[in-house]
Write a protein that holds these residues in place. Structure first.
Motif, PDB file in Angstrom:
ATOM      1  N   LYS A 150      -0.876  -4.107  -5.663  1.00 63.75           N
ATOM      2  CA  LYS A 150      -0.913  -2.742  -5.114  1.00 63.75           C
ATOM      3  C   LYS A 150      -2.334  -2.406  -4.681  1.00 63.75           C
ATOM      4  CE  LYS A 150      -0.341   0.958  -7.765  1.00 63.75           C
ATOM      5  NZ  LYS A 150       0.339   2.014  -8.569  1.00 63.75           N
ATOM      6  N   LYS A 151      -2.466  -1.830  -3.473  1.00 67.06           N
ATOM      7  CA  LYS A 151      -3.773  -1.486  -2.932  1.00 67.06           C
ATOM      8  C   LYS A 151      -3.873   0.025  -2.735  1.00 67.06           C
ATOM      9  CE  LYS A 151      -4.711  -5.843  -2.720  1.00 67.06           C
ATOM     10  NZ  LYS A 151      -5.666  -6.451  -3.649  1.00 67.06           N
ATOM     11  N   LEU A 161       0.847  -1.197   0.000  1.00 65.94           N
ATOM     12  CA  LEU A 161       0.000   0.000   0.000  1.00 65.94           C
ATOM     13  C   LEU A 161       0.878   1.241   0.000  1.00 65.94           C
ATOM     14  CD1 LEU A 161      -2.922   1.168   0.356  1.00 65.94           C
ATOM     15  CD2 LEU A 161      -2.495   1.095   2.825  1.00 65.94           C
ATOM     16  N   PRO A 162       0.977   1.967  -1.131  1.00 60.03           N
ATOM     17  CA  PRO A 162       1.743   3.223  -1.150  1.00 60.03           C
ATOM     18  C   PRO A 162       1.144   4.235  -0.190  1.00 60.03           C
ATOM     19  CG  PRO A 162       1.274   2.461  -3.376  1.00 60.03           C
ATOM     20  CD  PRO A 162       0.424   1.629  -2.453  1.00 60.03           C
ATOM     21  N   LEU A 163       2.017   5.042   0.449  1.00 57.02           N
ATOM     22  CA  LEU A 163       1.590   6.001   1.466  1.00 57.02           C
ATOM     23  C   LEU A 163       2.101   7.401   1.150  1.00 57.02           C
ATOM     24  CD1 LEU A 163       2.525   3.879   4.641  1.00 57.02           C
ATOM     25  CD2 LEU A 163       0.270   4.026   3.550  1.00 57.02           C
ATOM     26  N   LYS A 164       1.474   8.379   1.802  1.00 56.18           N
ATOM     27  CA  LYS A 164       1.947   9.776   1.853  1.00 56.18           C
ATOM     28  C   LYS A 164       2.202  10.361   0.459  1.00 56.18           C
ATOM     29  CE  LYS A 164       4.075   8.865   6.361  1.00 56.18           C
ATOM     30  NZ  LYS A 164       5.318   8.827   7.132  1.00 56.18           N
ATOM     31  N   TRP A 184      -5.898  -3.536   6.293  1.00 55.05           N
ATOM     32  CA  TRP A 184      -5.962  -4.481   5.178  1.00 55.05           C
ATOM     33  C   TRP A 184      -7.393  -4.956   4.909  1.00 55.05           C
ATOM     34  CZ3 TRP A 184      -2.160  -4.236   2.025  1.00 55.05           C
ATOM     35  CH2 TRP A 184      -0.873  -3.948   2.488  1.00 55.05           C
ATOM     36  N   ASN A 185      -8.279  -4.752   5.877  1.00 51.74           N
ATOM     37  CA  ASN A 185      -9.694  -5.054   5.655  1.00 51.74           C
ATOM     38  C   ASN A 185     -10.442  -3.875   5.026  1.00 51.74           C
ATOM     39  OD1 ASN A 185      -9.477  -7.633   6.841  1.00 51.74           O
ATOM     40  ND2 ASN A 185      -9.698  -6.754   8.890  1.00 51.74           N
ATOM     41  N   LEU A 186      -9.765  -2.734   4.948  1.00 52.16           N
ATOM     42  CA  LEU A 186     -10.403  -1.510   4.456  1.00 52.16           C
ATOM     43  C   LEU A 186      -9.941  -1.115   3.062  1.00 52.16           C
ATOM     44  CD1 LEU A 186     -10.066   0.616   7.734  1.00 52.16           C
ATOM     45  CD2 LEU A 186     -12.085  -0.646   6.973  1.00 52.16           C
ATOM     46  N   VAL A 187      -8.778  -1.618   2.631  1.00 48.67           N
ATOM     47  CA  VAL A 187      -8.195  -1.179   1.363  1.00 48.67           C
ATOM     48  C   VAL A 187      -8.997  -1.695   0.174  1.00 48.67           C
ATOM     49  CG1 VAL A 187      -5.870  -0.948   2.289  1.00 48.67           C
ATOM     50  CG2 VAL A 187      -6.600  -3.146   1.304  1.00 48.67           C
ATOM     51  N   GLU A 188      -8.765  -1.043  -0.950  1.00 49.66           N
ATOM     52  CA  GLU A 188      -9.437  -1.397  -2.195  1.00 49.66           C
ATOM     53  C   GLU A 188      -8.399  -1.810  -3.238  1.00 49.66           C
ATOM     54  OE1 GLU A 188     -13.009   1.948  -1.732  1.00 49.66           O
ATOM     55  OE2 GLU A 188     -11.292   2.308  -3.074  1.00 49.66           O
ATOM     56  N   PRO A 189      -8.801  -2.576  -4.254  1.00 50.97           N
ATOM     57  CA  PRO A 189      -7.856  -2.946  -5.321  1.00 50.97           C
ATOM     58  C   PRO A 189      -7.406  -1.717  -6.096  1.00 50.97           C
ATOM     59  CG  PRO A 189      -9.846  -4.307  -5.385  1.00 50.97           C
ATOM     60  CD  PRO A 189     -10.130  -3.174  -4.448  1.00 50.97           C
ATOM     61  N   SER A 190      -6.190  -1.757  -6.585  1.00 53.66           N
ATOM     62  CA  SER A 190      -5.691  -0.697  -7.452  1.00 53.66           C
ATOM     63  C   SER A 190      -5.972  -1.076  -8.899  1.00 53.66           C
ATOM     64  CB  SER A 190      -4.181  -0.519  -7.242  1.00 53.66           C
ATOM     65  OG  SER A 190      -3.661   0.443  -8.126  1.00 53.66           O
ATOM     66  N   ALA A 191      -6.229  -0.099  -9.728  1.00 54.31           N
ATOM     67  CA  ALA A 191      -6.618  -0.372 -11.114  1.00 54.31           C
ATOM     68  C   ALA A 191      -5.475  -0.963 -11.934  1.00 54.31           C
ATOM     69  CB  ALA A 191      -7.117   0.905 -11.776  1.00 54.31           C
ATOM     70  N   ASP A 192      -4.213  -0.703 -11.531  1.00 47.97           N
ATOM     71  CA  ASP A 192      -3.086  -1.089 -12.373  1.00 47.97           C
ATOM     72  C   ASP A 192      -2.273  -2.255 -11.833  1.00 47.97           C
ATOM     73  OD1 ASP A 192      -2.202   0.358 -10.225  1.00 47.97           O
ATOM     74  OD2 ASP A 192      -0.730   1.531 -11.329  1.00 47.97           O
ATOM     75  N   SER A 193      -2.780  -2.958 -10.789  1.00 44.83           N
ATOM     76  CA  SER A 193      -1.995  -4.054 -10.227  1.00 44.83           C
ATOM     77  C   SER A 193      -2.866  -4.966  -9.385  1.00 44.83           C
ATOM     78  CB  SER A 193      -0.855  -3.491  -9.377  1.00 44.83           C
ATOM     79  OG  SER A 193      -0.277  -4.509  -8.576  1.00 44.83           O
ATOM     80  N   ASN A 194      -2.493  -6.239  -9.342  1.00 45.10           N
ATOM     81  CA  ASN A 194      -3.188  -7.184  -8.476  1.00 45.10           C
ATOM     82  C   ASN A 194      -2.715  -7.097  -7.037  1.00 45.10           C
ATOM     83  OD1 ASN A 194      -4.760  -8.339 -10.531  1.00 45.10           O
ATOM     84  ND2 ASN A 194      -3.061  -9.677 -11.154  1.00 45.10           N
TER      85      ASN A 194
END
Length: 383
Positions: free
Chosen positions: A199-200, A101-104, A187-197
């Protein structure tokens, strides 16, 4: 707001909002020096440089103007280097088939008019704690230097010298208990990223909460910096969001009043709304703290929160929940705590931090006026 601070904020606003930067008169060398020192202390000299370049408020041949231009060039270089290193790091994580999960800054800089306007000193990424050892081993194979492990992350340095913070917790467990109860289940709150399986991404309300928690942490650490207020304005003006969802989460975590304070200051600075007593005092506190805060501000904030005697006692005898992360052996052998209290004192003296400790004691006995101002701010911000 004083003249230099006003010029500083006007320059940022002009670049952030696409306005023309105008000053009443040509900026004198004396004022330009002060403007440079202030903007550099907040890692904003590159933005001010752009505003100055587009205006006619100082001579382009001025030696001081050249310093601003150098900061702009450096900001572009830093951005390009970070972007390249981020691509490499994320590719390594993708190859390992681990969620991340990328941050900041990795998230928010893309919301700015130009990404390099939002400078960062490092790359922050969150991973599952159970994947941490595998990830660190892979980084070692790719010639990253692995640093110390803290209560919530492990630092590393890429072969090209870029600092990376590999988080296994979003925030320290000892801070903002109610927010931690929400964010520890990230990790129960994150969503899928459009460009990776692998990355969240965080939903808007969760990312905004994380942003506010980060700002509040830095507030206690001596100042959250102008960059945080700029990010707040961006998150309130450059993304679609449900204010009701944000407020519900902020109130649940006890950070609604603090968020109101920094949001109001962002509107004063970058949307030219009228200031009030709280935004004036908060602005002064942030200006004085620079990017990373000052020892004076740290002591004043914590002394007001805990009380003078309790603060001094906590600095001499650190609580177990803090000390166990400095000396991980205490997590298994708590009975060694008295020994490691003494070891901490010795380590401080050996590392040359005895001078800082004396400075803390001096500041803790300063005039009650500054204490009253901090007390007012902490109360008004709900902290």
């Amino acid at each position: 707001m004083q003249k230099v601070e006003s010029l500083f904020i006007s320059a940022i606003r002009s670049e952030l909002c696409g306005e023309k930067y105008e000053a009443e008169n040509e900026i004198s060398n004396e004022t330009l020096v002060k403007l440079y020192k202030l903007s550099d202390s907040h890692d904003m000299a590159h933005i001010v440089a752009e505003a100055l370049y587009k205006s006619c408020v100082c001579e382009k041949e001025n030696e001081l103007f050249a310093h601003f231009q150098n900061k702009a060039r450096l900001a572009v270089y830093r951005y390009q280097l970070l972007a390249q290193e981020q691509t490499v790091l994320f590719s390594l994580l993708e190859n390992l088939k681990v969620e991340y999960l990328p941050l900041k800054g990795a998230v928010i800089r893309n919301l700015y008019p130009i990404p390099w306007m939002r400078t960062s000193c490092d790359i922050d990424v969150l991973v599952h704690e159970q994947d941490l050892d595998k990830i660190l081993e892979e980084l070692k194979k790719n010639k990253y230097q692995i640093g110390e492990r803290s209560s919530h992350d492990v630092s590393a340095t890429s072969p090209r010298g870029v600092h990376v913070e590999v988080h296994f917790l979003l925030i320290e467990q000892t801070r903002f208990e109610k927010a931690n109860q929400v964010l520890e289940n990230i990790w129960n709150l994150v969503e899928p990223s459009a460009d990776s399986n692998y990355k969240k991404r965080m939903p808007d309300d969760v990312f905004y909460l994380y942003h506010v928690v980060h700002a509040a942490k830095h507030f206690y650490n001596g100042g959250c910096g102008v960059k945080v207020i700029m990010d707040t304005w961006i998150l309130n003006h450059k993304v679609s969001f449900d204010r009701e969802n944000r407020e519900k989460l902020l109130k649940q975590c006890g950070l609604f009043k603090f968020e109101q304070g920094i949001s109001q200051l962002a509107e004063v600075w970058f949307s030219q709304q009228q200031p009030n007593q709280t935004t004036k005092l908060l602005g002064d506190y942030i200006f004085s703290g620079g990017t990373y805060g000052t020892l004076d501000n740290i002591v004043k904030a914590r002394k007001v929160k805990k009380g003078r005697c309790a603060y001094i006692w906590s600095r001499i005898f650190q609580p177990y929940d803090t000390l166990k992360f400095r000396y991980p052996i205490l997590q298994k052998k708590k009975w060694l705590m008295p020994i490691y209290q003494i070891k901490r004192w010795i380590d401080l003296l050996k590392s040359g931090h005895g001078k800082n400790a004396r400075a803390e004691l001096r500041i803790s006995y300063e005039s009650k006026n500054t204490e009253d101002i901090m007390g007012y701010l902490i109360k008004e911000l709900g902290l």
